[in-house]
Scaffold this motif. Structure first.
Motif, PDB file in Angstrom:
ATOM      1  N   TYR A  14      61.598   6.061  10.385  1.00  0.00           N
ATOM      2  CA  TYR A  14      61.458   5.275   9.159  1.00  0.00           C
ATOM      3  C   TYR A  14      60.855   3.907   9.465  1.00  0.00           C
ATOM      4  O   TYR A  14      59.960   3.420   8.753  1.00  0.00           O
ATOM      5  CB  TYR A  14      62.835   5.128   8.508  1.00  0.00           C
ATOM      6  N   LEU A  15      61.305   3.276  10.543  1.00  0.00           N
ATOM      7  CA  LEU A  15      60.831   1.934  10.870  1.00  0.00           C
ATOM      8  C   LEU A  15      59.520   1.933  11.636  1.00  0.00           C
ATOM      9  O   LEU A  15      58.949   0.868  11.875  1.00  0.00           O
ATOM     10  CB  LEU A  15      61.903   1.186  11.668  1.00  0.00           C
ATOM     11  N   ASP A  16      59.047   3.103  12.017  1.00  0.00           N
ATOM     12  CA  ASP A  16      57.707   3.173  12.590  1.00  0.00           C
ATOM     13  C   ASP A  16      56.635   2.903  11.528  1.00  0.00           C
ATOM     14  O   ASP A  16      55.473   2.637  11.854  1.00  0.00           O
ATOM     15  CB  ASP A  16      57.460   4.549  13.230  1.00  0.00           C
ATOM     16  N   VAL A  17      57.031   2.969  10.264  1.00  0.00           N
ATOM     17  CA  VAL A  17      56.112   2.700   9.158  1.00  0.00           C
ATOM     18  C   VAL A  17      56.120   1.200   8.886  1.00  0.00           C
ATOM     19  O   VAL A  17      57.165   0.610   8.578  1.00  0.00           O
ATOM     20  CB  VAL A  17      56.533   3.475   7.894  1.00  0.00           C
ATOM     21  N   ALA A  18      54.958   0.571   9.019  1.00  0.00           N
ATOM     22  CA  ALA A  18      54.850  -0.885   8.891  1.00  0.00           C
ATOM     23  C   ALA A  18      55.382  -1.380   7.552  1.00  0.00           C
ATOM     24  O   ALA A  18      56.022  -2.438   7.465  1.00  0.00           O
ATOM     25  CB  ALA A  18      53.399  -1.309   9.082  1.00  0.00           C
ATOM     26  N   GLU A  19      55.136  -0.639   6.489  1.00  0.00           N
ATOM     27  CA  GLU A  19      55.587  -1.034   5.158  1.00  0.00           C
ATOM     28  C   GLU A  19      57.107  -1.135   5.096  1.00  0.00           C
ATOM     29  O   GLU A  19      57.668  -2.047   4.477  1.00  0.00           O
ATOM     30  CB  GLU A  19      55.080  -0.022   4.123  1.00  0.00           C
ATOM     31  N   ASN A  20      57.789  -0.184   5.760  1.00  0.00           N
ATOM     32  CA  ASN A  20      59.253  -0.197   5.783  1.00  0.00           C
ATOM     33  C   ASN A  20      59.786  -1.373   6.611  1.00  0.00           C
ATOM     34  O   ASN A  20      60.785  -2.000   6.249  1.00  0.00           O
ATOM     35  CB  ASN A  20      59.786   1.127   6.324  1.00  0.00           C
ATOM     36  N   ALA A  23      58.283  -4.209   7.024  1.00  0.00           N
ATOM     37  CA  ALA A  23      58.050  -5.414   6.234  1.00  0.00           C
ATOM     38  C   ALA A  23      59.096  -5.564   5.135  1.00  0.00           C
ATOM     39  O   ALA A  23      59.577  -6.665   4.848  1.00  0.00           O
ATOM     40  CB  ALA A  23      56.649  -5.373   5.632  1.00  0.00           C
ATOM     41  N   LYS A  24      59.465  -4.457   4.511  1.00  0.00           N
ATOM     42  CA  LYS A  24      60.453  -4.492   3.432  1.00  0.00           C
ATOM     43  C   LYS A  24      61.777  -5.079   3.907  1.00  0.00           C
ATOM     44  O   LYS A  24      62.442  -5.826   3.171  1.00  0.00           O
ATOM     45  CB  LYS A  24      60.671  -3.078   2.888  1.00  0.00           C
ATOM     46  N   HIS A  25      62.155  -4.742   5.134  1.00  0.00           N
ATOM     47  CA  HIS A  25      63.459  -5.176   5.639  1.00  0.00           C
ATOM     48  C   HIS A  25      63.359  -6.357   6.607  1.00  0.00           C
ATOM     49  O   HIS A  25      64.364  -6.744   7.209  1.00  0.00           O
ATOM     50  CB  HIS A  25      64.161  -3.991   6.317  1.00  0.00           C
ATOM     51  N   GLY A  26      62.159  -6.906   6.734  1.00  0.00           N
ATOM     52  CA  GLY A  26      61.987  -8.095   7.571  1.00  0.00           C
ATOM     53  C   GLY A  26      62.234  -7.841   9.037  1.00  0.00           C
ATOM     54  O   GLY A  26      62.792  -8.693   9.735  1.00  0.00           O
ATOM     55  N   ILE A  27      61.833  -6.665   9.495  1.00  0.00           N
ATOM     56  CA  ILE A  27      62.007  -6.313  10.901  1.00  0.00           C
ATOM     57  C   ILE A  27      60.637  -6.311  11.572  1.00  0.00           C
ATOM     58  O   ILE A  27      59.750  -5.545  11.197  1.00  0.00           O
ATOM     59  CB  ILE A  27      62.680  -4.940  11.047  1.00  0.00           C
ATOM     60  N   GLU A  28      60.489  -7.185  12.565  1.00  0.00           N
ATOM     61  CA  GLU A  28      59.198  -7.292  13.230  1.00  0.00           C
ATOM     62  C   GLU A  28      59.098  -6.384  14.446  1.00  0.00           C
ATOM     63  O   GLU A  28      58.038  -5.840  14.743  1.00  0.00           O
ATOM     64  CB  GLU A  28      58.962  -8.747  13.672  1.00  0.00           C
ATOM     65  N   ASN A  29      60.188  -6.265  15.170  1.00  0.00           N
ATOM     66  CA  ASN A  29      60.145  -5.552  16.452  1.00  0.00           C
ATOM     67  C   ASN A  29      61.158  -4.411  16.441  1.00  0.00           C
ATOM     68  O   ASN A  29      62.342  -4.632  16.171  1.00  0.00           O
ATOM     69  CB  ASN A  29      60.458  -6.525  17.598  1.00  0.00           C
ATOM     70  N   VAL A  30      60.716  -3.223  16.738  1.00  0.00           N
ATOM     71  CA  VAL A  30      61.623  -2.073  16.771  1.00  0.00           C
ATOM     72  C   VAL A  30      61.713  -1.491  18.177  1.00  0.00           C
ATOM     73  O   VAL A  30      62.060  -0.343  18.367  1.00  0.00           O
ATOM     74  CB  VAL A  30      61.171  -0.974  15.783  1.00  0.00           C
ATOM     75  N   SER A  31      61.410  -2.312  19.176  1.00  0.00           N
ATOM     76  CA  SER A  31      61.388  -1.794  20.553  1.00  0.00           C
ATOM     77  C   SER A  31      62.741  -1.263  20.986  1.00  0.00           C
ATOM     78  O   SER A  31      62.836  -0.279  21.723  1.00  0.00           O
ATOM     79  CB  SER A  31      60.930  -2.887  21.523  1.00  0.00           C
ATOM     80  N   THR A  58      76.869   9.858  20.550  1.00  0.00           N
ATOM     81  CA  THR A  58      77.012   8.519  19.997  1.00  0.00           C
ATOM     82  C   THR A  58      75.836   7.700  20.487  1.00  0.00           C
ATOM     83  O   THR A  58      75.430   7.820  21.628  1.00  0.00           O
ATOM     84  CB  THR A  58      78.320   7.862  20.469  1.00  0.00           C
ATOM     85  N   VAL A  59      75.312   6.868  19.618  1.00  0.00           N
ATOM     86  CA  VAL A  59      74.145   6.068  19.980  1.00  0.00           C
ATOM     87  C   VAL A  59      74.449   4.608  19.687  1.00  0.00           C
ATOM     88  O   VAL A  59      75.113   4.290  18.704  1.00  0.00           O
ATOM     89  CB  VAL A  59      72.913   6.535  19.165  1.00  0.00           C
ATOM     90  N   THR A  60      73.971   3.746  20.548  1.00  0.00           N
ATOM     91  CA  THR A  60      74.141   2.319  20.309  1.00  0.00           C
ATOM     92  C   THR A  60      72.790   1.633  20.381  1.00  0.00           C
ATOM     93  O   THR A  60      71.932   2.010  21.180  1.00  0.00           O
ATOM     94  CB  THR A  60      75.119   1.702  21.330  1.00  0.00           C
ATOM     95  N   THR A  61      72.599   0.668  19.520  1.00  0.00           N
ATOM     96  CA  THR A  61      71.341  -0.089  19.512  1.00  0.00           C
ATOM     97  C   THR A  61      71.602  -1.473  18.949  1.00  0.00           C
ATOM     98  O   THR A  61      72.652  -1.719  18.346  1.00  0.00           O
ATOM     99  CB  THR A  61      70.268   0.629  18.678  1.00  0.00           C
ATOM    100  N   LYS A  62      70.673  -2.359  19.148  1.00  0.00           N
ATOM    101  CA  LYS A  62      70.781  -3.707  18.586  1.00  0.00           C
ATOM    102  C   LYS A  62      69.731  -3.845  17.494  1.00  0.00           C
ATOM    103  O   LYS A  62      68.550  -3.587  17.723  1.00  0.00           O
ATOM    104  CB  LYS A  62      70.547  -4.757  19.673  1.00  0.00           C
ATOM    105  N   ILE A  63      70.164  -4.220  16.314  1.00  0.00           N
ATOM    106  CA  ILE A  63      69.240  -4.358  15.188  1.00  0.00           C
ATOM    107  C   ILE A  63      69.737  -5.452  14.257  1.00  0.00           C
ATOM    108  O   ILE A  63      70.946  -5.552  13.985  1.00  0.00           O
ATOM    109  CB  ILE A  63      69.078  -3.007  14.444  1.00  0.00           C
ATOM    110  N   LEU A  64      68.836  -6.299  13.843  1.00  0.00           N
ATOM    111  CA  LEU A  64      69.136  -7.413  12.942  1.00  0.00           C
ATOM    112  C   LEU A  64      70.251  -8.304  13.492  1.00  0.00           C
ATOM    113  O   LEU A  64      71.048  -8.887  12.752  1.00  0.00           O
ATOM    114  CB  LEU A  64      69.514  -6.892  11.546  1.00  0.00           C
ATOM    115  N   GLY A  65      70.331  -8.377  14.819  1.00  0.00           N
ATOM    116  CA  GLY A  65      71.320  -9.236  15.454  1.00  0.00           C
ATOM    117  C   GLY A  65      72.675  -8.605  15.655  1.00  0.00           C
ATOM    118  O   GLY A  65      73.604  -9.255  16.157  1.00  0.00           O
TER     119      GLY A  65
END
Length: 522
Positions: free
Chosen positions: A87-93, A95-103, A120-127
């Protein structure tokens, strides 16, 4: 609130959570991902997302939290996170959520430490550190402590948790708190209670005993009597001692001693009779069993010292870092082992660990850093107690800066952090302190004031006026084993001459002792 275990099948949603703008941003992102997945028609049922456990509890208590467990009803955590990545590989998505980096999303991996059977998966997103895992239920067999994990309902997931206050959900879709176990009522009552029968809860996983102690001490909640009785049951304690890895025990104890109220955690361990289950070497049949009659005096004394905020107070002088603060509580826990000392040396002459250090290394799997300090503290305790006695008696040698300075350096060399060695001596002496602590601590304050007057407290880190390479050159001697004792001569000279800047007299003193030091001078 009328919710009880008897009607736990119904959801009680009487509490609301006010999200911060950033939390609301995360919620909207996850809801959009769920909607994106629903539209793909790949699942038979509609996705439901819930924030679970500790985050919900902390939000209700007004405590900020950046660790969020997200429970998913119809997908594994790995599957959901991969769909979120798509979902976040799409630039429009983005931009909608103010996410610049999805590395970070590209580095998502299953985390077997969180669940041995389901992804179980862990990740860091939006702080936020966000874990994704499916709702699950546990099934135990009589011959195995490890549960079989299966997909479950929200209620089944809540019931498998360690405490009702950790079994609350925040439903992202309804914006409501869901309570299947009475957790909201227990939050109001400041009560730690298991969702199901406590005895069976602890049989299923004895580590929950320590987790309840940790949460009770951190939150300032009481443990309900029925749970406390089960925690003190000999069968439960034996299971905790022998069936749970000591690494997992150590993790829980480590968290207790670094969180809000270590003293309360030790009080609970004491009151519930869990000391010998935790602080021991389960594999050593000769491991002694300490007398705990006065153990409370050690941790109470430490608590009193901590509360004295005077810059030159005992605690402020001896405990200078967060690392040392943790070690201070470890030492207070191990103080009852002091009377046992160490086993006899091995046939090859190598020293055995003191029993207190064994309890740290094997009982709670203390790391090398902690183990070395604990070992040194027990080995030097008697010498430190003797120094205290001699300072108070005004023995002449206690005025000799070089004598005391070299003592301190030897203690620090053998274990590190000599000030914590001194702290253990105080805590061990506190075990025998029948009256109040004021007079007792006053004598130790006198000792430290004396060392301050000598300006010797930092003797362990004093820098030599000349190093081994320079000394070897000045003596025209080949480097060798003579250098360590020779540099001690230099250091002792420095303690006698604290304002000196020219090392020549120190070199001359070493040269005069060349034969004694076996220096191969040319």
């Amino acid at each position: 609130m009328t919710n009880t275990e008897a009607n736990a099948a119904e959801i009680i949603s009487t509490a609301r959570i006010e999200l911060t703008p950033q939390e609301a941003k995360l919620r909207n992102l996850l809801l959009d991902v769920a909607h994106h997945i629903d539209e793909s028609k790949q699942l038979k049922e509609k996705l439901e997302l819930r924030f679970a456990g500790g985050w919900v509890r902390d939000k209700l208590l007004g405590v900020p939290s950046h660790d969020i467990d997200t429970a998913i009803n119809a997908m594994t955590g790995l599957d959901f996170s991969m769909k979120m990545k798509d979902y976040l590989d799409v630039a429009e998505n983005r931009a909608k959520h103010g996410i610049e980096n999805v590395s970070n999303l590209h580095k998502i991996a299953a985390n077997p430490e969180k669940s041995k059977h389901l992804e179980t998966v862990t990740t860091k997103i939006l702080g936020y550190d966000v874990d994704f895992v499916n709702l699950r239920k546990e099934t135990y067999t009589e011959d195995s402590r490890n549960p079989q994990m299966e997909f479950g309902t929200a209620k089944e997931d809540a019931l498998r948790r360690d405490a009702t206050v950790n079994a609350l959900f925040y439903n992202l879709h309804t914006d409501k708190v869901e309570d299947f176990t009475g957790g909201l009522a227990h939050m109001d009552e400041k009560l730690i209670k298991t969702p199901l029968d406590p005895y069976q809860t602890f049989v299923d996983d004895p580590l929950r005993v320590l987790r309840l102690i940790r949460f009770a001490s951190r939150l300032g909640f009481a443990i309900d009597p029925k749970s406390g009785k089960a925690m003190s049951d000999p069968a439960i304690q034996e299971a905790l001692k022998t069936k749970i890895s000591r690494e997992r025990v150590g993790v829980e104890v480590g968290k207790m001693l670094t969180e809000t109220s270590p003293r309360t955690a030790l009080q609970l361990i004491d009151r519930l009779g869990l000391y010998h289950t935790i602080f021991t070497d389960p594999t050593n049949i000769d491991m002694p069993v300490p007398d705990l009659t006065n153990w409370n005096r050690a941790y109470d004394c430490l608590d009193i010292m901590i509360k004295n905020n005077s810059p030159m107070s005992i605690y402020k002088l001896l405990v200078r870092t967060e690392d040392a603060a943790e070690l201070a509580w470890v030492l207070s826990a191990l103080a009852p082992f002091a009377p046992f000392g160490s086993p006899p040396p091995k046939p090859n002459g190598k020293r055995n660990l003191p029993f207190g250090a064994m309890a740290a290394r094997e009982g709670i799997k203390a790391n090398n850093r902690i183990g070395e300090v604990v070992t040194g503290a027990f080995r030097h305790m008697d010498k430190i107690l003797q120094l205290k006695k001699d300072i108070l008696a005004k023995e002449p040698y206690t005025l000799q800066r070089d004598t005391i300075g070299m003592m301190i350096r030897r203690w620090d060399y053998d274990g590190g952090q000599w000030k914590l060695h001194a702290l253990l001596a105080i805590l061990v002496e506190a075990l025998q302190c029948a009256a109040g602590y004021e007079e007792f601590l006053g004598t130790w304050q006198q000792v430290l004031d004396h060392l301050l007057e000598l300006d010797i407290m930092e003797a362990a880190t004093a820098k030599r006026i000349i190093d081994g390479r320079q000394l070897s050159k000045e003596l025209n001697a080949k480097p060798g084993i003579w250098m360590a004792p020779a540099l001690d001569v230099v250091m002792a000279w420095q303690f006698r001459n604290p304002t000196a800047t020219d090392p020549q007299e120190a070199i001359d003193e070493v040269r005069a002792k060349a034969e004694e030091l076996k220096i191969p001078m040319k």
